[in-house]
Design an enzyme around this catalytic site. Structure first.
Site, PDB file in Angstrom:
ATOM      1  N   HIS A 127       0.870  -1.174   0.000  1.00 25.71           N
ATOM      2  CA  HIS A 127       0.000   0.000   0.000  1.00 25.71           C
ATOM      3  C   HIS A 127       0.911   1.229   0.000  1.00 25.71           C
ATOM      4  O   HIS A 127       2.040   1.177   0.516  1.00 25.71           O
ATOM      5  CB  HIS A 127      -0.832  -0.057   1.289  1.00 25.71           C
ATOM      6  N   ASP A 204       3.360  -4.447   7.822  1.00 21.98           N
ATOM      7  CA  ASP A 204       2.095  -3.715   7.787  1.00 21.98           C
ATOM      8  C   ASP A 204       0.960  -4.716   8.033  1.00 21.98           C
ATOM      9  O   ASP A 204       0.642  -5.539   7.175  1.00 21.98           O
ATOM     10  CB  ASP A 204       1.961  -3.043   6.406  1.00 21.98           C
ATOM     11  N   GLN A 207      -4.299  -5.303   7.071  1.00 23.10           N
ATOM     12  CA  GLN A 207      -5.299  -6.204   6.499  1.00 23.10           C
ATOM     13  C   GLN A 207      -5.241  -7.603   7.114  1.00 23.10           C
ATOM     14  O   GLN A 207      -6.037  -8.464   6.761  1.00 23.10           O
ATOM     15  CB  GLN A 207      -5.115  -6.311   4.972  1.00 23.10           C
ATOM     16  N   LYS A 230     -10.221  -1.021  10.571  1.00 20.65           N
ATOM     17  CA  LYS A 230     -10.499  -2.189   9.730  1.00 20.65           C
ATOM     18  C   LYS A 230     -10.807  -3.421  10.584  1.00 20.65           C
ATOM     19  O   LYS A 230     -11.125  -4.474  10.066  1.00 20.65           O
ATOM     20  CB  LYS A 230      -9.298  -2.474   8.821  1.00 20.65           C
ATOM     21  N   CYS A 368      -4.759   2.561  -3.522  1.00 20.37           N
ATOM     22  CA  CYS A 368      -3.481   3.076  -2.969  1.00 20.37           C
ATOM     23  C   CYS A 368      -2.354   2.082  -3.224  1.00 20.37           C
ATOM     24  O   CYS A 368      -1.526   1.814  -2.327  1.00 20.37           O
ATOM     25  CB  CYS A 368      -3.592   3.395  -1.482  1.00 20.37           C
TER      26      CYS A 368
HETATM   27  N1  PLP Z   1      -1.743  -0.581   4.630  1.00 20.81           N
HETATM   28  C1  PLP Z   1      -2.692  -1.322   4.058  1.00 20.81           C
HETATM   29  C2  PLP Z   1      -2.359  -2.681   3.541  1.00 20.81           C
HETATM   30  C3  PLP Z   1      -3.999  -0.825   3.960  1.00 20.81           C
HETATM   31  O1  PLP Z   1      -4.951  -1.559   3.382  1.00 20.81           O
HETATM   32  C4  PLP Z   1      -4.287   0.468   4.466  1.00 20.81           C
HETATM   33  C5  PLP Z   1      -5.644   1.054   4.333  1.00 20.81           C
HETATM   34  O2  PLP Z   1      -6.329   0.860   3.358  1.00 20.81           O
HETATM   35  C6  PLP Z   1      -3.245   1.200   5.055  1.00 20.81           C
HETATM   36  C7  PLP Z   1      -1.992   0.643   5.123  1.00 20.81           C
HETATM   37  C8  PLP Z   1      -3.472   2.564   5.613  1.00 20.81           C
HETATM   38  O3  PLP Z   1      -4.255   2.506   6.747  1.00 20.81           O
HETATM   39  P1  PLP Z   1      -4.794   3.855   7.433  1.00 20.81           P
HETATM   40  O4  PLP Z   1      -5.358   4.690   6.310  1.00 20.81           O
HETATM   41  O5  PLP Z   1      -5.826   3.390   8.381  1.00 20.81           O
HETATM   42  O6  PLP Z   1      -3.635   4.506   8.086  1.00 20.81           O
END
Ligand code: PLP
Length: 410
Positions: A127, A204, A207, A230, A368
């Protein structure tokens, strides 16, 4: 709600989510966008509501009763999340989400350490939140970014990853579960490979947490980032877990109240971690809500949740396989309940808009993850993502809507 772990009544669980009872455009809502943000059970909504109605005060400052109640509840939430992750509470920095958590690792660990000649290794399926902070660090330190590639099925190529772990690599940033492909990366094995070479790992977990039990201690990473919204928690919540030595040794990221012990114009000694990294008034009500979300998920049992979602995913996969002209992107074995797809002749946004008119919420766009879209040679995909509160009937309604929309667009 009392839930029998052995035989969860999923209809009763679903009824705990007020928003899922509503209609959209006169049709029952079919919410298939939980990878974007998850819906909230009444227990979470009530916990934040109760905080504002009965306990609202700032944390770690006031000596009055409300101040201690707020501090106790906020720290209790940290403890719940720490137990859920199998880590120590004093190694868990509460943040506004994954984006902040990764930036915290980038600015407090990587920025003061990396130098020209160093490299940061990231996977192709990250992401933007796990790419751009590293690019910013690279620009300011003179380090370079290396990319570990994937196979067309959306599996991280472990041989290529290991080969890319060359001497100049100081840090590896990798997602636990891909938000586009649903791929579950073998992060334990990846972190073991990296650790052998002295490479610091940032995982990260955005998910992963909604779908499965995660034992962060067993993964053996250096940093683990997560976002609360999430995993049934409120928006603006999350955490960064870091190895103790990284937290102790690092300068703070943001300066302000709470992170300092005694401020003078001659210098400021910092508070001990994790508070050193929590400058300013935190999202108190939000994290109390996240604590309630953790209680909720733990009562359901993450293994029950994983099994339920796998059963729903099997049904979704089977039914999507019968829709003509539909192509699924991401076919990793054992993937999480996230399905990106394209429909012949239909732009993702048109598809998502028409599905919305049928009451079906899916996400369309680049998610993203521009580098991943570039790899597949598409500007965007549609994505249906499931949670344990979805039903077989909703999947059938989605498929019926997809067929209807396909005819409209033909
Ligand atoms: N990393 C992953 C894999 C994500 O799916 C997301 C959100 O869609 C993020 C990071 C970013 O999360 P946040 O916007 O809650 O900081």
């Amino acid at each position: 709600m009392s839930i029998d772990r052995a035989a969860v009544d999923w209809a009763a669980v679903r009824a705990e989510f007020p928003l899922l009872q509503r209609e959209v455009h006169g049709k029952p809502l079919v919410y298939l966008d939980s990878a974007n943000t998850g819906q909230k059970p009444a227990a979470v909504i009530d916990a934040t509501d109760d905080f504002y109605r009965r306990h609202n005060a700032n944390v770690s400052r006031a000596v009055h009763a409300l101040g201690s109640e707020a501090t106790e509840a906020y720290e209790a939430a940290r403890g719940k999340l720490a137990r859920h992750l199998n880590v120590r509470a004093d190694e868990l920095v509460l943040t506004s989400g994954t984006t902040f958590a990764i930036n915290l690792a980038a600015y407090s660990w990587a920025l003061p350490r990396l130098e020209p000649g160093d490299a940061i290794l990231v996977s192709r399926m990250e992401h933007h939140a796990n790419i751009v902070p590293w690019q910013l660090v690279a620009e300011r330190t003179g380090a370079t970014i290396k990319v570990a590639d994937i196979t067309p099925d959306g599996v991280l190529d472990l041989d290529a990853l290991e080969a890319a772990m060359t001497g100049e690599v100081r840090l590896l940033a990798v997602t636990h579960v891909s938000n586009v492909l649903g791929t579950v990366n073998p992060v334990r094995e990846i972190c073991r490979m990296a650790r052998k070479r002295g490479i610091v790992t940032v995982v990260d977990g955005s998910q992963a947490l909604p779908h499965m039990a995660v034992d962060v201690a067993a993964i053996g990473c250096d940093f683990y980032a997560l976002t609360g919204h999430k995993m049934c928690g409120p928006t603006g919540t999350g955490a960064l877990w870091a190895r103790r030595e990284h937290l102790q040794a690092r300068p703070p990221f943001l300066g302000g109240g709470e992170m300092s012990r005694q401020v003078s114009f001659g210098g400021t000694p910092f508070n001990a971690p994790p508070h050193r990294f929590e400058a300013g008034t935190p999202n108190i009500a939000g994290h109390i809500g996240l604590g309630a979300a953790v209680d909720y998920l733990d009562a359901l049992g993450m293994d029950n949740i994983a099994a339920r979602e796998q059963e729903l995913l099997a049904h979704l996969d089977e039914e999507m396989g019968k829709v003509e002209g539909l192509r699924v992107i991401g076919k990793a074995p054992g993937k999480a309940a996230v399905v990106s797809f394209l429909l012949d002749g239909a732009h993702g946004h048109d598809l998502a808009t028409l599905l919305d008119l049928e009451g079906v919420a899916v996400r369309s766009g680049h998610h993203c993850a521009h580098p991943l879209m570039a790899y597949y040679g598409v500007p965007a995909t549609c994505r249906a993502s499931l949670a344990f509160y979805n039903t077989h009937e909703e999947i059938d309604a989605f498929i019926a809507a997809l067929r209807k929309v396909r005819k409209l667009l033909a």
